[in-house]
Design a protein around this motif. Structure first.
Motif, PDB file in Angstrom:
ATOM      1  N   ASN A 296       2.144 -30.752  -0.849  1.00 47.61           N
ATOM      2  CA  ASN A 296       1.480 -29.674  -0.107  1.00 47.61           C
ATOM      3  C   ASN A 296       2.406 -28.508   0.216  1.00 47.61           C
ATOM      4  O   ASN A 296       1.972 -27.366   0.289  1.00 47.61           O
ATOM      5  N   SER A 297       3.700 -28.802   0.422  1.00 49.50           N
ATOM      6  CA  SER A 297       4.595 -27.729   0.866  1.00 49.50           C
ATOM      7  C   SER A 297       6.025 -27.950   0.381  1.00 49.50           C
ATOM      8  O   SER A 297       6.447 -29.076   0.104  1.00 49.50           O
ATOM      9  N   VAL A 298       6.765 -26.837   0.301  1.00 51.44           N
ATOM     10  CA  VAL A 298       8.145 -26.836  -0.194  1.00 51.44           C
ATOM     11  C   VAL A 298       8.975 -25.914   0.687  1.00 51.44           C
ATOM     12  O   VAL A 298       8.483 -24.873   1.141  1.00 51.44           O
ATOM     13  N   TYR A 299      10.233 -26.291   0.909  1.00 50.71           N
ATOM     14  CA  TYR A 299      11.155 -25.373   1.575  1.00 50.71           C
ATOM     15  C   TYR A 299      12.210 -24.926   0.572  1.00 50.71           C
ATOM     16  O   TYR A 299      12.896 -25.741  -0.045  1.00 50.71           O
ATOM     17  N   ILE A 300      12.332 -23.607   0.383  1.00 55.86           N
ATOM     18  CA  ILE A 300      13.344 -23.029  -0.496  1.00 55.86           C
ATOM     19  C   ILE A 300      14.579 -22.725   0.343  1.00 55.86           C
ATOM     20  O   ILE A 300      14.520 -21.958   1.304  1.00 55.86           O
ATOM     21  N   LEU A 301      15.680 -23.342  -0.025  1.00 59.84           N
ATOM     22  CA  LEU A 301      16.941 -23.192   0.697  1.00 59.84           C
ATOM     23  C   LEU A 301      17.947 -22.519  -0.228  1.00 59.84           C
ATOM     24  O   LEU A 301      18.383 -23.111  -1.217  1.00 59.84           O
ATOM     25  N   ASN A 302      18.304 -21.291   0.067  1.00 58.17           N
ATOM     26  CA  ASN A 302      19.178 -20.524  -0.822  1.00 58.17           C
ATOM     27  C   ASN A 302      20.662 -20.741  -0.540  1.00 58.17           C
ATOM     28  O   ASN A 302      21.475 -19.820  -0.610  1.00 58.17           O
ATOM     29  N   GLU A 303      21.018 -21.983  -0.248  1.00 61.04           N
ATOM     30  CA  GLU A 303      22.420 -22.372  -0.080  1.00 61.04           C
ATOM     31  C   GLU A 303      22.888 -23.022  -1.381  1.00 61.04           C
ATOM     32  O   GLU A 303      22.134 -23.717  -2.053  1.00 61.04           O
TER      33      GLU A 303
ATOM     34  N   LYS B  31       9.585 -21.620   4.157  1.00 67.46           N
ATOM     35  CA  LYS B  31       8.615 -22.656   3.795  1.00 67.46           C
ATOM     36  C   LYS B  31       7.458 -22.036   3.023  1.00 67.46           C
ATOM     37  O   LYS B  31       6.982 -20.956   3.358  1.00 67.46           O
ATOM     38  N   TYR B  32       7.001 -22.756   1.969  1.00 65.66           N
ATOM     39  CA  TYR B  32       5.884 -22.289   1.150  1.00 65.66           C
ATOM     40  C   TYR B  32       4.830 -23.390   1.031  1.00 65.66           C
ATOM     41  O   TYR B  32       5.175 -24.573   0.916  1.00 65.66           O
ATOM     42  N   GLU B  33       3.591 -22.991   1.039  1.00 60.35           N
ATOM     43  CA  GLU B  33       2.531 -23.907   0.641  1.00 60.35           C
ATOM     44  C   GLU B  33       2.520 -23.960  -0.890  1.00 60.35           C
ATOM     45  O   GLU B  33       2.955 -23.012  -1.550  1.00 60.35           O
TER      46      GLU B  33
ATOM     47  N   ASN C 148      12.761 -30.893   9.700  1.00 65.32           N
ATOM     48  CA  ASN C 148      12.464 -29.804  10.644  1.00 65.32           C
ATOM     49  C   ASN C 148      11.340 -28.896  10.156  1.00 65.32           C
ATOM     50  O   ASN C 148      10.580 -28.350  10.961  1.00 65.32           O
ATOM     51  N   GLN C 149      11.249 -28.724   8.849  1.00 62.27           N
ATOM     52  CA  GLN C 149      10.215 -27.864   8.280  1.00 62.27           C
ATOM     53  C   GLN C 149       8.942 -28.638   7.917  1.00 62.27           C
ATOM     54  O   GLN C 149       7.946 -28.033   7.525  1.00 62.27           O
ATOM     55  N   SER C 150       9.013 -29.964   8.008  1.00 59.80           N
ATOM     56  CA  SER C 150       7.866 -30.837   7.682  1.00 59.80           C
ATOM     57  C   SER C 150       7.307 -30.533   6.288  1.00 59.80           C
ATOM     58  O   SER C 150       6.134 -30.210   6.111  1.00 59.80           O
TER      59      SER C 150
END
Length: 340
Positions: free
Chosen positions: A196-203, A139-141, A109-111
């Motif tokens: 290129n990108s990362v999603y930080i999930l604080n679960e 989402k972070y670059e 979903n966040q690609s």
């Protein structure tokens, strides 16, 4: 081809492997394969794995007739898997029920090229939520994230494999593999430099069981033998220097001041090893190391700041240990007094 591969190295994990597999195989998410390599365990790990394999079509068990070690086992796991995404799990740990669904959903979903989530630590019967929240959930670059990654390389959060979801295509395209040394950290440096990108999930999706049986865990003890202490500290120094050199080489094409991070990392490594082993021969050796001398020269006055922060951190850790020890003593005393 399955959407996800769960990769598990196992060695003498008979007490834990069932719970590990149950939490993976009973996940709501079903488009997966689970590959476990038993690295010639001497207990009943293989027997337990074979029973699970007979019941679950998604599970593939591989047995090594000789002990190959964690680096070769992990590379074998990478070569055997076929999923679009990859997650790792240690044989003595376990996942939360929704871990896979949340990781895959956010990847898609966040690609993004990587999802990083949080964990709980199981230690001496207690469960402690990790406080390693370095970034807000979003989402972070890569450029926005890389300083946090490099600054906190030695933390479990950024250093380990098991709280992340990776893309197999990136690993294959760049021929990434595990190398002897601090293999988790080094693999993550290679991978992070290519994305290129990362999603930080604080679960809190993973449960890290702090035991000594895992193929991937070890401890360092200060010995009374000065020669052995030197050998241990020397070997550890060489391992961390591999990380230092990888930092410089992997990010050479990025417009980042990686030399600053790398030199700080090298000096901080020296402080940690010296604090653990307190060996004069090691100090003498490092002071002659050309790369270490370059780091000292480059950092200049910054070494005083790094050393102050190191000492402050150690002082805070000591205070926390004393507080926990006193709380534990008082609780035990109260229970005995009330015959509980």
């Amino acid at each position: 081809m399955p959407k996800l591969s769960i990769l598990i190295p196992a060695y003498n994990a008979e007490k834990y492997i069932s719970k590990c597999l149950d939490t993976v195989l009973l996940q709501p998410y079903k488009d997966l394969e689970v590959i476990v390599i038993d690295d010639n365990s001497s207990d009943k790990t293989l027997n337990i794995l074979q029973k699970y394999e007979n019941k679950h079509l998604v599970l593939k068990v591989i047995h090594n007739s000789t002990n190959r070690g964690v680096v070769k086992v992990r590379n074998d796991l990478l070569n055997k898997c076929s999923g679009e995404y990859i997650m790792f799990c240690d044989a003595d740990d376990f996942m939360e029920q929704n871990a896979i669904t949340l990781a895959i959903n956010n990847m898609e979903n966040q690609s993004v090229d990587l999802v990083v989530f949080n964990y709980k630590m199981k230690k001496k019967g207690f469960t402690i939520k990790s406080r390693e929240k370095f970034m807000a959930q979003r989402k972070y670059e890569k450029r926005d994230l890389i300083s946090s990654h490099v600054k906190h390389l030695k933390t479990l959060y950024w250093g380990v494999l098991w709280n992340k979801c990776y893309k197999k295509s990136i690993i294959t395209e760049h021929q990434l593999s595990f190398q002897e040394g601090i293999e988790d950290i080094m693999f993550n440096i290679q991978y992070m430099s290519k994305i290129n990108s990362v999603y930080i999930l604080n679960e809190y999706l993973y449960n890290y069981n702090q035991t000594n049986i895992s193929l991937t865990r070890n401890s360092n003890k200060l010995l009374n033998n000065p020669l052995q202490n030197f050998e241990d500290s020397y070997n550890k120094w060489l391992k961390y220097k591999k990380v230092y050199n990888m930092l410089l080489s992997e990010y050479i094409n990025d417009n980042l001041n990686m030399k600053d991070y790398a030199f700080k990392y090298l000096y901080d490594t020296y402080l940690n090893i010296n604090n653990s082993y307190r060996n004069e021969k090691f100090i003498e050796y490092v002071n002659k190391d050309a790369e270490y001398k370059s780091a000292i020269k480059y950092l200049g006055y910054k070494i005083h700041i790094i050393k102050f922060n190191f000492l402050l951190s150690n002082f805070q850790k000591t205070c926390k240990k004393l507080v926990r020890k006193n709380i534990s003593f008082l609780m035990s005393f109260a229970l005995k007094k009330n015959n509980i």
